[in-house]
Design a protein around this motif. Structure first.
Motif, PDB file in Angstrom:
ATOM      1  N   LYS A   1       0.833  -1.206   0.000  1.00 49.25           N
ATOM      2  CA  LYS A   1       0.000   0.000   0.000  1.00 49.25           C
ATOM      3  C   LYS A   1       0.866   1.253   0.000  1.00 49.25           C
ATOM      4  CE  LYS A   1      -4.121  -0.699   2.017  1.00 49.25           C
ATOM      5  NZ  LYS A   1      -4.739  -1.072   3.293  1.00 49.25           N
ATOM      6  N   ASN A   2       1.869   1.217   0.880  1.00 48.69           N
ATOM      7  CA  ASN A   2       2.790   2.360   0.955  1.00 48.69           C
ATOM      8  C   ASN A   2       3.488   2.588  -0.363  1.00 48.69           C
ATOM      9  OD1 ASN A   2       2.236   3.107   3.508  1.00 48.69           O
ATOM     10  ND2 ASN A   2       3.839   1.831   4.441  1.00 48.69           N
ATOM     11  N   PHE A   3       3.919   1.476  -0.926  1.00 51.88           N
ATOM     12  CA  PHE A   3       4.647   1.575  -2.194  1.00 51.88           C
ATOM     13  C   PHE A   3       3.750   2.153  -3.269  1.00 51.88           C
ATOM     14  CE2 PHE A   3       6.049  -0.825  -6.108  1.00 51.88           C
ATOM     15  CZ  PHE A   3       7.112   0.026  -6.392  1.00 51.88           C
ATOM     16  N   LEU A   4       2.542   1.656  -3.330  1.00 49.49           N
ATOM     17  CA  LEU A   4       1.622   2.146  -4.343  1.00 49.49           C
ATOM     18  C   LEU A   4       1.322   3.623  -4.123  1.00 49.49           C
ATOM     19  CD1 LEU A   4      -0.977  -0.720  -4.855  1.00 49.49           C
ATOM     20  CD2 LEU A   4       1.063  -0.166  -6.173  1.00 49.49           C
ATOM     21  N   LEU A   5       1.366   4.028  -2.861  1.00 51.19           N
ATOM     22  CA  LEU A   5       1.069   5.423  -2.554  1.00 51.19           C
ATOM     23  C   LEU A   5       2.237   6.326  -2.905  1.00 51.19           C
ATOM     24  CD1 LEU A   5      -1.388   6.765  -1.211  1.00 51.19           C
ATOM     25  CD2 LEU A   5      -0.049   6.853   0.901  1.00 51.19           C
ATOM     26  N   HIS A   6       3.442   5.891  -2.419  1.00 49.73           N
ATOM     27  CA  HIS A   6       4.591   6.775  -2.567  1.00 49.73           C
ATOM     28  C   HIS A   6       5.371   6.525  -3.830  1.00 49.73           C
ATOM     29  CE1 HIS A   6       4.000   8.321   1.460  1.00 49.73           C
ATOM     30  NE2 HIS A   6       3.827   7.038   1.884  1.00 49.73           N
ATOM     31  N   LYS A   7       5.343   5.283  -4.301  1.00 47.53           N
ATOM     32  CA  LYS A   7       5.976   4.908  -5.559  1.00 47.53           C
ATOM     33  C   LYS A   7       7.452   5.194  -5.609  1.00 47.53           C
ATOM     34  CE  LYS A   7       1.660   5.741  -7.834  1.00 47.53           C
ATOM     35  NZ  LYS A   7       0.878   6.643  -8.685  1.00 47.53           N
ATOM     36  N   THR A   8       8.102   5.289  -4.455  1.00 45.21           N
ATOM     37  CA  THR A   8       9.520   5.632  -4.461  1.00 45.21           C
ATOM     38  C   THR A   8      10.334   4.367  -4.353  1.00 45.21           C
ATOM     39  OG1 THR A   8       9.534   5.752  -2.085  1.00 45.21           O
ATOM     40  CG2 THR A   8       9.105   7.808  -3.290  1.00 45.21           C
ATOM     41  N   ASP A   9      11.606   4.518  -4.632  1.00 46.92           N
ATOM     42  CA  ASP A   9      12.559   3.404  -4.514  1.00 46.92           C
ATOM     43  C   ASP A   9      12.598   2.884  -3.088  1.00 46.92           C
ATOM     44  OD1 ASP A   9      13.205   3.399  -7.068  1.00 46.92           O
ATOM     45  OD2 ASP A   9      15.228   4.253  -6.863  1.00 46.92           O
ATOM     46  N   GLU A  10      12.565   3.868  -2.177  1.00 50.29           N
ATOM     47  CA  GLU A  10      12.630   3.496  -0.754  1.00 50.29           C
ATOM     48  C   GLU A  10      11.499   2.539  -0.382  1.00 50.29           C
ATOM     49  OE1 GLU A  10      12.092   6.795   1.800  1.00 50.29           O
ATOM     50  OE2 GLU A  10      12.609   5.664   3.612  1.00 50.29           O
ATOM     51  N   TYR A  11      10.284   2.906  -0.790  1.00 46.76           N
ATOM     52  CA  TYR A  11       9.140   2.042  -0.448  1.00 46.76           C
ATOM     53  C   TYR A  11       9.176   0.739  -1.207  1.00 46.76           C
ATOM     54  CZ  TYR A  11       7.324   5.443   2.733  1.00 46.76           C
ATOM     55  OH  TYR A  11       7.195   6.248   3.800  1.00 46.76           O
ATOM     56  N   TYR A  12       9.772   0.823  -2.411  1.00 48.54           N
ATOM     57  CA  TYR A  12       9.939  -0.429  -3.131  1.00 48.54           C
ATOM     58  C   TYR A  12      10.808  -1.374  -2.310  1.00 48.54           C
ATOM     59  CZ  TYR A  12      11.949  -3.859  -6.235  1.00 48.54           C
ATOM     60  OH  TYR A  12      12.385  -5.025  -6.759  1.00 48.54           O
ATOM     61  N   ARG A  13      11.897  -0.816  -1.740  1.00 47.68           N
ATOM     62  CA  ARG A  13      12.812  -1.658  -0.940  1.00 47.68           C
ATOM     63  C   ARG A  13      12.082  -2.270   0.255  1.00 47.68           C
ATOM     64  NH1 ARG A  13      16.571   2.016  -1.953  1.00 47.68           N
ATOM     65  NH2 ARG A  13      16.358   3.059   0.073  1.00 47.68           N
ATOM     66  N   TYR A  14      11.291  -1.448   0.926  1.00 45.40           N
ATOM     67  CA  TYR A  14      10.522  -1.985   2.063  1.00 45.40           C
ATOM     68  C   TYR A  14       9.655  -3.162   1.624  1.00 45.40           C
ATOM     69  CZ  TYR A  14      11.741   2.205   4.753  1.00 45.40           C
ATOM     70  OH  TYR A  14      12.417   3.176   5.396  1.00 45.40           O
ATOM     71  N   SER A  15       8.972  -2.867   0.512  1.00 45.24           N
ATOM     72  CA  SER A  15       8.067  -3.885  -0.001  1.00 45.24           C
ATOM     73  C   SER A  15       8.824  -5.155  -0.345  1.00 45.24           C
ATOM     74  CB  SER A  15       7.376  -3.333  -1.243  1.00 45.24           C
ATOM     75  OG  SER A  15       6.092  -3.858  -1.329  1.00 45.24           O
ATOM     76  N   LYS A  16       9.973  -4.926  -1.013  1.00 44.00           N
ATOM     77  CA  LYS A  16      10.763  -6.089  -1.426  1.00 44.00           C
ATOM     78  C   LYS A  16      11.272  -6.863  -0.203  1.00 44.00           C
ATOM     79  CE  LYS A  16      14.510  -7.427  -4.537  1.00 44.00           C
ATOM     80  NZ  LYS A  16      14.099  -8.746  -4.362  1.00 44.00           N
ATOM     81  N   ASP A  17      11.720  -6.089   0.812  1.00 48.22           N
ATOM     82  CA  ASP A  17      12.171  -6.751   2.054  1.00 48.22           C
ATOM     83  C   ASP A  17      11.061  -7.629   2.627  1.00 48.22           C
ATOM     84  OD1 ASP A  17      14.593  -5.681   1.884  1.00 48.22           O
ATOM     85  OD2 ASP A  17      14.355  -4.185   3.494  1.00 48.22           O
ATOM     86  N   ALA A  18       9.864  -7.046   2.668  1.00 52.14           N
ATOM     87  CA  ALA A  18       8.736  -7.792   3.251  1.00 52.14           C
ATOM     88  C   ALA A  18       8.472  -9.073   2.477  1.00 52.14           C
ATOM     89  CB  ALA A  18       7.492  -6.923   3.275  1.00 52.14           C
ATOM     90  N   THR A  19       8.478  -8.953   1.108  1.00 53.07           N
ATOM     91  CA  THR A  19       8.240 -10.172   0.318  1.00 53.07           C
ATOM     92  C   THR A  19       9.361 -11.168   0.530  1.00 53.07           C
ATOM     93  OG1 THR A  19       9.100  -8.902  -1.543  1.00 53.07           O
ATOM     94  CG2 THR A  19       6.732  -9.367  -1.518  1.00 53.07           C
ATOM     95  N   ASP A  20      10.590 -10.654   0.642  1.00 51.94           N
ATOM     96  CA  ASP A  20      11.722 -11.574   0.857  1.00 51.94           C
ATOM     97  C   ASP A  20      11.556 -12.325   2.182  1.00 51.94           C
ATOM     98  OD1 ASP A  20      12.781 -10.976  -1.495  1.00 51.94           O
ATOM     99  OD2 ASP A  20      14.431  -9.704  -0.747  1.00 51.94           O
ATOM    100  N   THR A  21      11.199 -11.579   3.226  1.00 52.40           N
ATOM    101  CA  THR A  21      11.007 -12.235   4.530  1.00 52.40           C
ATOM    102  C   THR A  21       9.927 -13.310   4.436  1.00 52.40           C
ATOM    103  OG1 THR A  21      11.040  -9.947   5.280  1.00 52.40           O
ATOM    104  CG2 THR A  21      11.018 -11.660   6.971  1.00 52.40           C
ATOM    105  N   LEU A  22       8.820 -12.948   3.766  1.00 48.26           N
ATOM    106  CA  LEU A  22       7.735 -13.915   3.600  1.00 48.26           C
ATOM    107  C   LEU A  22       8.246 -15.149   2.870  1.00 48.26           C
ATOM    108  CD1 LEU A  22       4.788 -14.754   3.744  1.00 48.26           C
ATOM    109  CD2 LEU A  22       4.368 -13.452   1.659  1.00 48.26           C
TER     110      LEU A  22
END
Ligand SMILES: Nc1ncnc2c1ncn2[C@@H]1O[C@H](COP(=O)(O)OP(=O)(O)OP(=O)(O)O)[C@@H](O)[C@H]1O
Ligand SMILES: [Mg+2]
Lengths: 569, 129
Positions: free
Chosen positions: A59-80
């Motif tokens: 959600k954050n990534f879709l909202l902010h669309k920045t690289d930073e949020y992409y990284r968060y998102s990617k981290d989360a998927t990686d952890t999952l």
């Protein structure tokens, strides 16, 4: 079954123990399972949390669309992803392979999509920049050239506002407005280079936007799938745990009921299995102790009672052998005693008989001598009387000799038959009559007048009474009264014979001994001590009983009872 | 009659009494017979007898009692014991108690007659007739 008691006991104990053990094992396995199941639930919950984390970052990534949020998102998927990969294959198999496969696939597509989305966002940035640049160029161109009245700066400004709105809202209304404005714009100046370039940039942006929107929708869809799948897994795990709980509860209940019903049954069965042969043995021993020596313990089981029964039977055999040989010896002794008694009695009797016989003999010789001397003086009448005397006295002598022969002799019959006990008593008294006379003993009789029948043997019965009477005569030493009472009892079941003397009596301490063989108080040669022992056994053979009461100095009474003869005997 | 020696015969066998009575009456005795010891003793109390012939075994009151009583009553009396069954002890006892003789049944008439005669002469009162 050939089991020893020892084995039976082991079986009896080990079956319940085994049941308990199995129960324990099941409980252990059950607890383990519960633990495992609990682990599943935890893992499922963990997965769910991770998925939610992914969705939040999305959600954050879709909202902010920045690289930073992409990284968060990617981290989360990686952890999952890592969590997913950490789940052991067994759990995966337990929870359902398909669900996990779906989860993995979805996650892969998801991270690809996120990555693609990032690229498109950057593309979007470029396209936006391009639109803005072309927009500025168009504005500058319109301001500077001012070549057309319609293409006024205001119009362009309006267009740019619509463009900004569209970029901001990206909804259908702003898109439609912008599209309408653009159409108008293209009609106004179809061949204006800036116009064309601007329109192209906007159209490009629109297509980028569209693409991104599609991708975002896809991403959300997959995100939803992820969420739903983990939800399903968690739910099904919980359901499984619940089902497992209730099924184990049911199982435990059944086990409890089984244990309660079959446990006591089993214990009872085992106990009776062990006890039955022992009880059987006890029964037999009791019966044998009641006198039936011919019984033997049944030999059935091959357990310890087998050895017991075998040894017991062997012991019984020995006992019976000993007993029968003892009985034989007693029989011999008895015969011997009878002989001795007879001889003793004969000796005693001889004195009596001698006297008795001498009397008629004397009478005969006296009469004969008188006749010889006075033959001529005697009248015919007197002669007849003398001869009659001789005849009667010879007769008398003959009777005495018959009696003697009878006593000494050949009364061999031992058969038990219908016997008149009154007659037996009379005969017995006859046998001791001489001794009574010699010993100056007065006989008092109170004997039933008519015959009384019992089942017995004449000579044996006579032996009984003669023994008792001879003892009484001995006890009275020279004078006294011998009383004999005999008659049936009131109920007509027994005949009682009472023989009392006024002799020395028997001290209380000796009373219990007098029926013992060889117990005698008579000096050596006086008695064998077998008289009463034989009497006792003879009375018993006639199903009777014998009792004695005595007072020292006053006398002794022997009471003998016999059951009356019954036709059914 | 009064000078005849008096003879008492006691025996529970009546035949003995009958035969001996006849025998000794012929011998010149005054004879009385009894079959029971007690009756004999009663008679001894009443009358004097010179000689008593008694059987030994006779129920309750036997010859030994008659002997005892006769001797106690009149020490001079001669008591001759007859018995159907000779036992040394009884013979000894009888002699000890003062019996004149001890005869065993069955006896010969002569034997008894001889003894009675001896008893009679011992009395120094020979029978008449
Ligand atoms: N009527 C009795 N009065 C007193 N004692 C008696 C009487 N009957 C038996 N006894 C006592 O019991 C003992 C045993 O009697 P039993 O008849 O068994 O043997 P016995 O008479 O001594 O010898 P046996 O009868 O073999 O010749 C006698 O020795 C005597 O002491
Ligand atoms: Mg005896």
């Amino acid at each position: 079954m050939n089991l020893k008691i020892w084995h039976k006991m082991i079986i009896g104990i080990s079956i319940p123990a085994l049941i308990t053990l199995i129960g324990g094992f099941f409980t252990y396995a059950y607890i383990n399972d519960v633990k495992l199941r609990h682990g599943f639930v935890e893992i499922a919950d963990d997965l769910r949390e991770r998925v939610l984390e992914v969705r939040r970052n999305e959600k954050n990534f879709l909202l902010h669309k920045t690289d930073e949020y992409y990284r968060y998102s990617k981290d989360a998927t990686d952890t999952l992803n890592k969590s997913l990969n950490n789940i052991s294959p067994e759990i995966v198999a337990q929870a359902g392979n398909d669900e996990f496969l779906l989860l993995r696939d979805s996650l892969r597509t998801y991270s690809d999509l996120i990555h693609a989305l990032l690229k498109n966002y950057r593309q979007e940035d470029l396209s936006v920049e391009k639109v803005r640049e072309e927009g500025r160029k168009l504005e500058a161109f319109v301001k500077a050239e001012n070549h057309d009245r319609e293409l006024s700066p205001n119009f362009v400004l309006d267009l740019r506002r619509l463009e900004k709105n569209y970029m901001l809202f990206r909804d259908k209304t702003s898109f439609d407005r912008l599209n309408d404005a653009l159409a108008g714009f293209n009609n106004l100046a179809p061949f204006c280079l800036y116009c064309v370039q601007y329109t192209t940039a906007i159209n490009n942006l629109i297509s980028v936007y569209n693409k991104i929107t599609g991708m975002e929708n896809d991403l959300q869809g997959i995100g939803n799938t992820l969420e739903e799948t983990t939800d399903r897994i968690a739910r099904s795990e919980r359901q499984k745990v619940n089902a497992f709980f209730s099924s184990t509860q049911r199982l435990l209940l059944i086990a409890l009921i089984l244990l309660c019903t079959f446990g006591p049954l089993l214990v009872y069965q085992t106990a009776s299995y062990i006890v039955t042969p022992i009880k059987r043995l006890a029964d037999i021993t009791r019966k044998i102790s009641q006198g039936d020596m011919t019984l033997r313990a049944p030999i059935k089981e091959h357990d310890e009672t087998y050895t017991l029964a075998v040894s017991f039977n062997r012991m019984l055999d020995h006992l019976q052998l000993t007993r029968s040989s003892l009985e034989k010896s007693l029989e011999l002794l008895h015969e011997k005693h009878v002989e001795v008694e007879k001889r003793a009695s004969l000796g005693f009797l001889v004195s009596g008989v001698a006297h008795e016989l001498n009397n008629p003999l004397n009478n005969i010789s006296l009469t004969a001598e008188t006749m010889k001397e006075d033959l001529n003086e005697l009248s015919a009448e007197e002669l007849k009387e003398h001869i009659q005397d001789i005849i009667s006295q010879s007769e008398r002598a003959k009777h005495i000799i018959e009696d003697l022969l009878d006593f000494a002799g050949a009364r061999k019959s031992t058969a038990m038959e219908k016997t008149d006990i009154i007659n037996v008593l009379a005969e017995s008294i006859n046998l001791v009559a001489n001794q009574l006379k010699v010993s100056h003993i007065h006989l008092k009789k109170d004997i039933h007048k008519t015959p009384v029948f019992i089942r017995g043997n004449q000579s044996k019965l006579e032996e009984i009474f003669v023994n008792i009477m001879v003892n009484a005569i001995h006890a009275m030493k020279g004078s006294g009264d011998l009383s004999i009472c005999a008659g049936p009892d009131g109920q007509g079941k027994f005949i009682t014979v009472e023989i009392s003397d006024t002799g020395c009596g028997i001290p209380g301490k000796d009373l219990k001994n007098i029926f013992e063989p060889f117990y005698t108080t008579k000096q050596s040669g006086g008695g064998t001590g077998l008289g009463l022992a034989v009497t006792h056994s003879l009375v018993e053979k006639h199903s009777g009983d014998i009792n004695v009461r005595s007072k020292v100095g006053e006398g002794t009474t022997f009471t003998v009872r016999f059951p009356l003869y019954e036709e059914t005997d | 009659m009064s000078d005849k020696p008096r003879l008492m015969i006691v025996d529970d066998e009546p035949i003995v009494g009958k035969r001996l009575k006849r025998l000794f009456e012929k011998e010149g005795f005054a004879v009385e017979t009894f079959t029971r010891g007690s009756a004999a003793i009663d008679e001894l109390k009443k009358k004097h007898f010179d000689i008593v012939i008694t059987d030994l075994m006779m129920g309750v009151v036997d010859g030994m009692k008659v002997l005892e009583f006769a001797k106690a009553n009149c020490p001079d009396i001669r008591v001759i014991i007859i018995t159907g069954f000779g036992k040394k002890e009884t013979a000894a006892e009888a002699c000890h108690k003062g019996a004149f003789a001890f005869i065993i049944k069955p006896f010969k008439i002569d034997e008894l007659r001889e003894i009675v005669r001896r008893a009679c002469s011992a009395l120094r009162k020979p029978p008449t007739g």
